[in-house]
Design an enzyme around this catalytic site. Sequence first.
Site, PDB file in Angstrom:
ATOM      1  CE1 TYR A  67      -3.312  -2.778   0.108  1.00  0.00           C
ATOM      2  CE2 TYR A  67      -3.555  -2.410   2.447  1.00  0.00           C
ATOM      3  CZ  TYR A  67      -3.785  -3.010   1.330  1.00  0.00           C
ATOM      4  OH  TYR A  67      -5.012  -3.964   1.411  1.00  0.00           O
ATOM      5  CG  HIS A 138      -2.029  -8.698  -0.436  1.00  0.00           C
ATOM      6  ND1 HIS A 138      -1.648  -7.541  -0.335  1.00  0.00           N
ATOM      7  CD2 HIS A 138      -3.470  -8.327  -0.592  1.00  0.00           C
ATOM      8  CE1 HIS A 138      -2.518  -6.548  -0.403  1.00  0.00           C
ATOM      9  NE2 HIS A 138      -3.698  -6.906  -0.549  1.00  0.00           N
ATOM     10  CB  SER A 217     -13.887  -3.200  -0.688  1.00  0.00           C
ATOM     11  OG  SER A 217     -12.403  -3.053  -1.089  1.00  0.00           O
ATOM     12  N   PRO A 218     -16.071  -3.186   2.388  1.00  0.00           N
ATOM     13  CG  PRO A 218     -16.034  -2.575   4.814  1.00  0.00           C
ATOM     14  CD  PRO A 218     -15.159  -2.813   3.709  1.00  0.00           C
ATOM     15  CG  LEU A 219     -18.125   1.736   3.596  1.00  0.00           C
ATOM     16  CD1 LEU A 219     -17.422   2.802   3.867  1.00  0.00           C
ATOM     17  CD2 LEU A 219     -19.620   1.824   3.862  1.00  0.00           C
ATOM     18  N   GLY A 220     -17.837  -1.171  -0.594  1.00  0.00           N
ATOM     19  CA  GLY A 220     -17.929  -1.273  -2.159  1.00  0.00           C
ATOM     20  C   GLY A 220     -16.990  -0.132  -2.626  1.00  0.00           C
ATOM     21  NE  ARG A 221     -12.232  -2.302  -4.714  1.00  0.00           N
ATOM     22  CZ  ARG A 221     -10.901  -2.536  -4.413  1.00  0.00           C
ATOM     23  NH1 ARG A 221      -9.980  -1.820  -4.028  1.00  0.00           N
ATOM     24  NH2 ARG A 221     -10.327  -3.926  -4.651  1.00  0.00           N
ATOM     25  N   GLY A 222     -16.371   2.740  -1.309  1.00  0.00           N
ATOM     26  CA  GLY A 222     -17.041   4.020  -1.318  1.00  0.00           C
ATOM     27  C   GLY A 222     -18.403   4.038  -2.028  1.00  0.00           C
ATOM     28  CG  PHE A 223     -20.503   2.449  -6.111  1.00  0.00           C
ATOM     29  CD1 PHE A 223     -20.243   3.281  -7.403  1.00  0.00           C
ATOM     30  CD2 PHE A 223     -21.767   1.622  -6.047  1.00  0.00           C
ATOM     31  CE1 PHE A 223     -21.180   3.372  -8.328  1.00  0.00           C
ATOM     32  CE2 PHE A 223     -22.651   1.718  -7.311  1.00  0.00           C
ATOM     33  CZ  PHE A 223     -22.405   2.659  -8.343  1.00  0.00           C
TER      34      PHE A 223
HETATM   35  N1  NAP Z   1      -6.986  -7.818   1.065  1.00  0.00           N
HETATM   36  C1  NAP Z   1      -7.379  -7.089  -0.140  1.00  0.00           C
HETATM   37  O1  NAP Z   1      -6.889  -7.740  -1.399  1.00  0.00           O
HETATM   38  C2  NAP Z   1      -7.826  -5.701   0.078  1.00  0.00           C
HETATM   39  C3  NAP Z   1      -8.126  -5.038  -1.018  1.00  0.00           C
HETATM   40  C4  NAP Z   1      -8.808  -3.705  -0.794  1.00  0.00           C
HETATM   41  C5  NAP Z   1      -8.854  -3.269   0.458  1.00  0.00           C
HETATM   42  N2  NAP Z   1      -8.126  -3.943   1.308  1.00  0.00           N
HETATM   43  C6  NAP Z   1      -8.144  -3.354   2.898  1.00  0.00           C
HETATM   44  O2  NAP Z   1      -9.551  -3.174   3.199  1.00  0.00           O
HETATM   45  C7  NAP Z   1      -9.796  -1.645   3.515  1.00  0.00           C
HETATM   46  C8  NAP Z   1     -11.133  -1.254   3.245  1.00  0.00           C
HETATM   47  O3  NAP Z   1     -11.374  -1.476   1.885  1.00  0.00           O
HETATM   48  P1  NAP Z   1     -11.391  -0.324   0.919  1.00  0.00           P
HETATM   49  O4  NAP Z   1     -10.665   0.910   1.420  1.00  0.00           O
HETATM   50  O5  NAP Z   1     -10.825  -0.824  -0.398  1.00  0.00           O
HETATM   51  O6  NAP Z   1     -13.115   0.004   0.805  1.00  0.00           O
HETATM   52  P2  NAP Z   1     -14.261   0.711   1.458  1.00  0.00           P
HETATM   53  O7  NAP Z   1     -13.858   0.506   3.013  1.00  0.00           O
HETATM   54  O8  NAP Z   1     -15.307  -0.274   0.871  1.00  0.00           O
HETATM   55  O9  NAP Z   1     -14.207   1.924   1.013  1.00  0.00           O
HETATM   56  C9  NAP Z   1     -13.301   2.959   1.184  1.00  0.00           C
HETATM   57  C10 NAP Z   1     -13.747   4.432   0.704  1.00  0.00           C
HETATM   58  O10 NAP Z   1     -15.197   4.758   1.146  1.00  0.00           O
HETATM   59  C11 NAP Z   1     -14.824   6.052   1.606  1.00  0.00           C
HETATM   60  N3  NAP Z   1     -15.530   6.184   2.863  1.00  0.00           N
HETATM   61  C12 NAP Z   1     -15.343   5.609   3.928  1.00  0.00           C
HETATM   62  N4  NAP Z   1     -16.167   5.684   5.224  1.00  0.00           N
HETATM   63  C13 NAP Z   1     -17.161   6.691   4.301  1.00  0.00           C
HETATM   64  C14 NAP Z   1     -18.294   7.127   4.725  1.00  0.00           C
HETATM   65  N5  NAP Z   1     -18.626   6.929   5.901  1.00  0.00           N
HETATM   66  N6  NAP Z   1     -19.199   8.173   3.942  1.00  0.00           N
HETATM   67  C15 NAP Z   1     -18.351   8.151   2.691  1.00  0.00           C
HETATM   68  N7  NAP Z   1     -17.457   7.530   2.193  1.00  0.00           N
HETATM   69  C16 NAP Z   1     -16.715   6.803   3.042  1.00  0.00           C
HETATM   70  C17 NAP Z   1     -13.358   6.296   1.844  1.00  0.00           C
HETATM   71  O11 NAP Z   1     -13.116   7.676   1.382  1.00  0.00           O
HETATM   72  P3  NAP Z   1     -12.281   8.581   2.792  1.00  0.00           P
HETATM   73  O12 NAP Z   1     -10.786   7.793   2.929  1.00  0.00           O
HETATM   74  O13 NAP Z   1     -12.321  10.054   2.013  1.00  0.00           O
HETATM   75  O14 NAP Z   1     -13.312   8.805   3.909  1.00  0.00           O
HETATM   76  C18 NAP Z   1     -12.839   5.440   0.607  1.00  0.00           C
HETATM   77  O15 NAP Z   1     -12.594   6.003  -0.613  1.00  0.00           O
HETATM   78  C19 NAP Z   1      -8.424  -1.128   2.985  1.00  0.00           C
HETATM   79  O16 NAP Z   1      -8.188  -0.061   3.425  1.00  0.00           O
HETATM   80  C20 NAP Z   1      -7.519  -2.161   3.007  1.00  0.00           C
HETATM   81  O17 NAP Z   1      -6.845  -2.014   4.408  1.00  0.00           O
HETATM   82  C21 NAP Z   1      -7.806  -5.258   1.230  1.00  0.00           C
END
Ligand code: NAP
Length: 346
Positions: A67, A138, A217-223
């Site tokens: 990362y 990973h 990505s429980p928030l679908g990467r923010g979507f």
């Molecule tokens: N094992 C793997 O292959 C893998 C792959 C992907 C991710 N990960 C891990 O999983 C973690 C979480 O997944 P992710 O970051 O991909 O996706 P996510 O948690 O689904 O979504 C993150 C996105 O949502 C936004 N967000 C968060 N809270 C919010 C809220 N309350 N309202 C509006 N927007 C919000 C964040 O922006 P802001 O930062 O601006 O709030 C960011 O752009 C990562 O940080 C990483 O550690 C692991």
Amino acid sequence: MTSNPGNSEKIATTRLGANGPEVGVQGLGCMGMSWAYGPTDDPDEARATLERALELGVTLYDTANVYGREEGENEQFIAPFVRSHRDEVVLATKYSLSWDADEPAKRIIRNDPPYIRRCAEDSLRRLGVETIDLYYMHRRDVSVPLEESVGAMAELVQEGKVRYLGLSEVTAAELRTAHEVHPVAAVQSEWSLFSRDVEDGVVEAARELDVAFVPYSPLGRGFLTGSFVNAETELTSDDFRKTQPRFTGGNASANAELLEPVRKIAGSRGATPGQIALAWVQQQAALRGMTVVPIPGTRRRSRVEENAAATRIELSEDELALLEPIAGRVAGDRYPDMSFTSAGRE
Ligand SMILES: NC(=O)c1ccc[n+]([C@@H]2O[C@H](COP(=O)([O-])OP(=O)(O)OC[C@H]3O[C@@H](n4cnc5c(N)ncnc54)[C@H](OP(=O)(O)O)[C@@H]3O)[C@@H](O)[C@H]2O)c1
């Protein structure tokens, strides 16, 4: 399975796998603090987010060696925070991915034992700690027998460099094989209202083996929060989401329409769509009788507060039924190249 702290501001806790550490039922993804989702130009706010999460009882902090714009950037970023709260934080990092120096868009996957050892030692040095609490593979490199890679990870446990083992994006069969070589505490894969392919086997295997499921990505990467629809037109040029089929072109607008029931439930509860998405994945723990610790990623205190509050929302059967069809209607793959996932492997 979870313990509720009553009226305290802190979220409930759970155990990460049969013999794993106690953690808050929601963790924090740290990736976006260094890379992937737009500008990382407010490091003070990101640092304050790390602190605020801990105050709220979020204790599982998720990073990886890959990362960042350069190897280890995110590990280095969170290192001072981790060191100053070493006994409270459960630190998870990962090995196996790196970028190809000649072809920057290409990722290299390695699982051979000497490489695993080198990665662990590099992560320990960058993080400035003696032990990694949870060390994940990973991605699986199918050219290396899984037993060899997990054997190398087990040696790190025996040497005190790692406390617990995890796997990311593995199949049910791979999880079972690894667990026979050495107990696995957690499996981390994408799981959300939009991404439910893990329900075809690995979720059940984790439940049976008492391995915690850590949805990334429980928030679908923010979507799923509704904060953007079309990554191509709304996000900055270096944002990784621009490459993801679900968030571009016609798929993006079709998928945004699927959020209607999420918005409806959020409106009726005075919650946000993101909170409903998090509540759905969190509630899989009670529905399936297993440990589930989602790791939403954010760089902002206000959002970590909002996300932690979602752990207190319990969806009704009617609400769950409204959300049920969404994943089956999503247009587009999770990644531009699905060979980067466990899809298609036995
Ligand atoms: N094992 C793997 O292959 C893998 C792959 C992907 C991710 N990960 C891990 O999983 C973690 C979480 O997944 P992710 O970051 O991909 O996706 P996510 O948690 O689904 O979504 C993150 C996105 O949502 C936004 N967000 C968060 N809270 C919010 C809220 N309350 N309202 C509006 N927007 C919000 C964040 O922006 P802001 O930062 O601006 O709030 C960011 O752009 C990562 O940080 C990483 O550690 C692991």
